[in-house]
Design an enzyme around this catalytic site. Sequence first.
Site, PDB file in Angstrom:
ATOM      1  N   GLU A  75       0.841  -1.209   0.000  1.00 49.20           N
ATOM      2  CA  GLU A  75       0.000   0.000   0.000  1.00 49.20           C
ATOM      3  C   GLU A  75       0.872   1.254   0.000  1.00 49.20           C
ATOM      4  OE1 GLU A  75      -2.324  -1.544   3.405  1.00 49.20           O
ATOM      5  OE2 GLU A  75      -4.069  -1.013   2.191  1.00 49.20           O
ATOM      6  N   GLU A  93      -3.954  -9.332   3.974  1.00 48.78           N
ATOM      7  CA  GLU A  93      -4.701  -8.939   5.174  1.00 48.78           C
ATOM      8  C   GLU A  93      -5.877  -9.849   5.484  1.00 48.78           C
ATOM      9  OE1 GLU A  93      -3.483  -6.853   2.960  1.00 48.78           O
ATOM     10  OE2 GLU A  93      -2.765  -5.006   3.898  1.00 48.78           O
TER      11      GLU A  93
HETATM   12  N1  3HC Z   1       4.320  -7.160  11.985  1.00 47.00           N
HETATM   13  C1  3HC Z   1       5.069  -7.456  13.073  1.00 47.00           C
HETATM   14  N2  3HC Z   1       5.939  -8.455  13.121  1.00 47.00           N
HETATM   15  C2  3HC Z   1       6.095  -9.179  12.018  1.00 47.00           C
HETATM   16  C3  3HC Z   1       5.360  -8.942  10.851  1.00 47.00           C
HETATM   17  C4  3HC Z   1       4.435  -7.878  10.858  1.00 47.00           C
HETATM   18  N3  3HC Z   1       3.719  -7.545   9.786  1.00 47.00           N
HETATM   19  N4  3HC Z   1       5.720  -9.844   9.915  1.00 47.00           N
HETATM   20  C5  3HC Z   1       6.648 -10.611  10.481  1.00 47.00           C
HETATM   21  N5  3HC Z   1       6.874 -10.221  11.750  1.00 47.00           N
HETATM   22  C6  3HC Z   1       7.854 -10.775  12.685  1.00 47.00           C
HETATM   23  C7  3HC Z   1       7.534 -12.215  13.049  1.00 47.00           C
HETATM   24  O1  3HC Z   1       6.627 -12.283  14.116  1.00 47.00           O
HETATM   25  C8  3HC Z   1       8.889 -12.755  13.396  1.00 47.00           C
HETATM   26  O2  3HC Z   1       9.175 -12.316  14.710  1.00 47.00           O
HETATM   27  P1  3HC Z   1       9.997 -13.248  15.714  1.00 47.00           P
HETATM   28  O3  3HC Z   1      11.324 -13.453  15.031  1.00 47.00           O
HETATM   29  O4  3HC Z   1      10.037 -12.452  16.941  1.00 47.00           O
HETATM   30  O5  3HC Z   1       9.200 -14.513  15.817  1.00 47.00           O
HETATM   31  C9  3HC Z   1       9.817 -11.998  12.455  1.00 47.00           C
HETATM   32  O6  3HC Z   1       9.080 -10.847  12.032  1.00 47.00           O
HETATM   33  C10 3HC Z   1      10.233 -12.780  11.226  1.00 47.00           C
HETATM   34  O7  3HC Z   1       9.056 -13.307  10.622  1.00 47.00           O
HETATM   35  P2  3HC Z   1       9.011 -14.798  10.057  1.00 47.00           P
HETATM   36  O8  3HC Z   1       9.609 -15.728  11.043  1.00 47.00           O
HETATM   37  O9  3HC Z   1       7.609 -15.036   9.619  1.00 47.00           O
HETATM   38  O10 3HC Z   1      10.003 -14.660   8.819  1.00 47.00           O
HETATM   39  P3  3HC Z   1       9.905 -15.294   7.361  1.00 47.00           P
HETATM   40  O11 3HC Z   1      11.080 -14.830   6.650  1.00 47.00           O
HETATM   41  O12 3HC Z   1       9.594 -16.739   7.466  1.00 47.00           O
HETATM   42  O13 3HC Z   1       8.609 -14.612   6.687  1.00 47.00           O
HETATM   43  C11 3HC Z   1       7.136 -12.828   6.023  1.00 47.00           C
HETATM   44  C12 3HC Z   1       8.579 -13.248   6.420  1.00 47.00           C
HETATM   45  C13 3HC Z   1       6.738 -13.484   4.704  1.00 47.00           C
HETATM   46  C14 3HC Z   1       7.123 -11.332   5.863  1.00 47.00           C
HETATM   47  C15 3HC Z   1       6.153 -13.293   7.124  1.00 47.00           C
HETATM   48  O14 3HC Z   1       6.636 -12.861   8.380  1.00 47.00           O
HETATM   49  C16 3HC Z   1       4.768 -12.747   6.965  1.00 47.00           C
HETATM   50  O15 3HC Z   1       3.990 -13.295   6.227  1.00 47.00           O
HETATM   51  N6  3HC Z   1       4.444 -11.679   7.716  1.00 47.00           N
HETATM   52  C17 3HC Z   1       3.135 -11.112   7.721  1.00 47.00           C
HETATM   53  C18 3HC Z   1       2.886 -10.305   6.473  1.00 47.00           C
HETATM   54  C19 3HC Z   1       1.511  -9.690   6.521  1.00 47.00           C
HETATM   55  O16 3HC Z   1       0.544 -10.345   6.811  1.00 47.00           O
HETATM   56  N7  3HC Z   1       1.444  -8.391   6.213  1.00 47.00           N
HETATM   57  C20 3HC Z   1       0.230  -7.687   6.280  1.00 47.00           C
HETATM   58  C21 3HC Z   1       0.088  -7.093   7.630  1.00 47.00           C
HETATM   59  S1  3HC Z   1      -1.470  -6.360   7.900  1.00 47.00           S
HETATM   60  C22 3HC Z   1      -1.363  -4.849   7.174  1.00 47.00           C
HETATM   61  O17 3HC Z   1      -0.414  -4.527   6.520  1.00 47.00           O
HETATM   62  C23 3HC Z   1      -2.540  -3.946   7.418  1.00 47.00           C
HETATM   63  C24 3HC Z   1      -2.585  -2.770   6.491  1.00 47.00           C
HETATM   64  O18 3HC Z   1      -3.375  -3.091   5.366  1.00 47.00           O
HETATM   65  C25 3HC Z   1      -3.196  -1.554   7.123  1.00 47.00           C
END
Ligand code: 3HC
Length: 699
Positions: free
Chosen positions: A105, A125
């Site tokens: 975004e 999301e």
């Molecule tokens: N917010 C906060 N922490 C996050 C995060 C996020 N969006 N995404 C990942 N983290 C943290 C994890 O909890 C993890 O923390 P830890 O080491 O303390 O356990 C660390 O970052 C590393 O994450 P992964 O172990 O999952 O690392 P990978 O490399 O396997 O994966 C990733 C990376 C693909 C980015 C995966 O973490 C992921 O899918 N994250 C979520 C992405 C997501 O859903 N984004 C949308 C968020 S909602 C949003 O944006 C709302 C908006 O529209 C207003």
Amino acid sequence: MRARVSYNREGEIAEICLDNPPVNALGVGLRAGIMEALAQFMADDAARIAVIHAAGRTFVAGADIREFGKPPQAPFLPDLVNHLEALEKPVLCVLHGTTLGGGLELAMGAHYRLGLPGVKLGLPETSLGILPGAGGTQRLPRLAGMEAALEIMTSARQVGAQEALSLGVLDALAEEGLAPLEAGRKMAAQLLAEGAGPRRISEMPAPQIAPEALAEIRTQTARRFRGQIAQLTAIDAAVEGAAMPFEAGMKHERALFERLMESPQRAALIHAFFAERKVAQLPELEGITPRATDRIGVIGGGRMGSGIAVSALLAGLDVTLIERDAEAAAAAREGVAATLAESVKRGKLREEARAEILAQRFRAAADYAALSEADVVIEAVFEDMAIKRAVFEALDRHCKPGAVLATNTSYLDIPGIAAVTTRPADVLGLHFFSPAHVMRLLEIVVPEGTAPEVVATGFALGKKLRKVSVRAGVCDGFIGNRILQVYRAAADHMVLAGASPYEVDRAVTEFGFPMGPYAVQDLAGLDIGFMTRQRKAPHRDPREFVPRWGDVMHARGWHGRKTGQGYYSYGPEHPRGAPSPEVEEIIAAERAERGVQPRSFTPEEIVARYMAAMVNEAARVVGEGIAARPLDVDVTLLHGYGFPRWRGGPMHWADQQGLGEILRQIEGFQSEDAYFWQPAPLLQELVAKGADFARLNAA
Ligand code: 3HC
Ligand code: NAI
């Protein structure tokens, strides 16, 4: 760690670097930092274009999920994105890694987007129970078209670089080998040379969608995400928003976003997200270095052994599989080769990679000497103590010192297996789920004497195999199968009392499980249940109700799907099975023999008993330390047993219902069977203290 945003200028190009490890999540610190950097850019008269890029493994992976449910803090993300878009000087975002959610975004607020090869983009999301809330539902349809945008938002999938380019979400792809900043500088220089100015997605025409196409998408989405609200709400935000002026569309998106943010489904899905990451965080693993996990041995090339081998091969590991004799080894090799061929067909593996695996990284043999260099050996032979012990004696003789010796047993006593070796501290359970190359759950079963290093090695291997690994203590069935046996028994109690297996399955699937307990048994094979009953018979408490109808069906050769008849009848007209009047007759006969007057059950009554039994046994599993925390149970049930993710897992669900209410129900059911419905001590204790499972997770 503090979010850092740095501002630098080289000639006419401003460089804004986002650095908020590990995934550059857009927490309040990063948002504020970006606002400041943009102000610097606007105040810097020599800067004619800005490049926003990110340090580390990925561009922004989304909003900071840890802020969800807390009071929002300014600057808010939608305002930041709108502010970025409104700037009078052009901004280019360089995307790499996984640019997801708020990250995409933010990038759509910029005027140009450059992708590094291998970048993945998405708006996931809805998989967290919310919708893109910083303009994603308004801007992506304008860029990619309404149908593509709806598909991307509802599926929550990651879109590859080429596809993003052809959809117009990316303006260009950088050449291989450049760092984000280098690639960004090149494109920025080109944009300056072309005299490119700000190009705002909000000013692009809103896309249309034909009513019939929209109706079809809604129907498909409702079917695929049955029970969930976020996907259909995201469709509403996009489609209704497109019919309004851009600003009104943004407001509408915000209102729907906030509504979802308050929903129990959002809380459940976020719980699942963090629980999956917390399962591997255990005090016993802190500071412990795992042993090597490069060369894997697998004993037994049947259903599980071949799946485990494929899982390890797909993760890039070296695998030696041992079968009983040369013929069985050749058959196992063919089985593995065939599964790899399926992976090629499904586009998960390239043909050259398959050939390389079979030529160099995989061998099947009948001689244990081939295992002399193995780092980790996983035994998956028949579920028979004598055979397993003989295998472990052989492993003890042939494996190098320090090799980790694991068993995939479902129920057998692991310390009893370890005891035949001279190195019980190197033995543990690695309990995979079928099919092992598909199912993500791995129970790491830890007997008392196992070395912490060996446990850490189990988790390290699980990570390489991309499994969700959960620590379990030793007991009959570990975490998952132990709880499963109890909620299945609750289903049998209801069937004896008058519910049909089909009513139970229907109520359970309406709750959100993909299948009910009887359909699952048909799939696994009714012979497995028969063998389990035989195994347990000698130790059974006489007060325990065990239905006899399963034995009658087994004696008739009805072993479920594979024989065409189980609880359901299978045939060309009913590939998924039709209810069987003969099964109902067998059950009715047993009710009559036992003097049971059948009564009817509502779906709510069925779900209440099924879930109460699950939660009660899960509370025992946590209370006895078999599961480290309630969240470990949740992750086990989510990834191994089809528990609906949007309900968070049985423990999270129980907290939402109120533990007092669940205890009250269990006490009520005691009049039906006082032996079966004994409340778990932990449940009673939590209710007495006014506490819940979440509190144990946080402890
Ligand atoms: N917010 C906060 N922490 C996050 C995060 C996020 N969006 N995404 C990942 N983290 C943290 C994890 O909890 C993890 O923390 P830890 O080491 O303390 O356990 C660390 O970052 C590393 O994450 P992964 O172990 O999952 O690392 P990978 O490399 O396997 O994966 C990733 C990376 C693909 C980015 C995966 O973490 C992921 O899918 N994250 C979520 C992405 C997501 O859903 N984004 C949308 C968020 S909602 C949003 O944006 C709302 C908006 O529209 C207003
Ligand atoms: P299977 O019957 O499909 O395969 C067992 C294989 O072991 C056969 O190919 C057999 O030839 C081989 N074998 C037997 N004795 C051997 C020996 N001494 N040396 C080498 N190979 C030998 O059984 P399946 O389903 O693969 O189960 C294997 C183990 O995995 C069992 O302990 C089972 O409880 C466990 N398990 C099974 C699950 C399932 O869904 N099938 C799930 C999780 C665990």
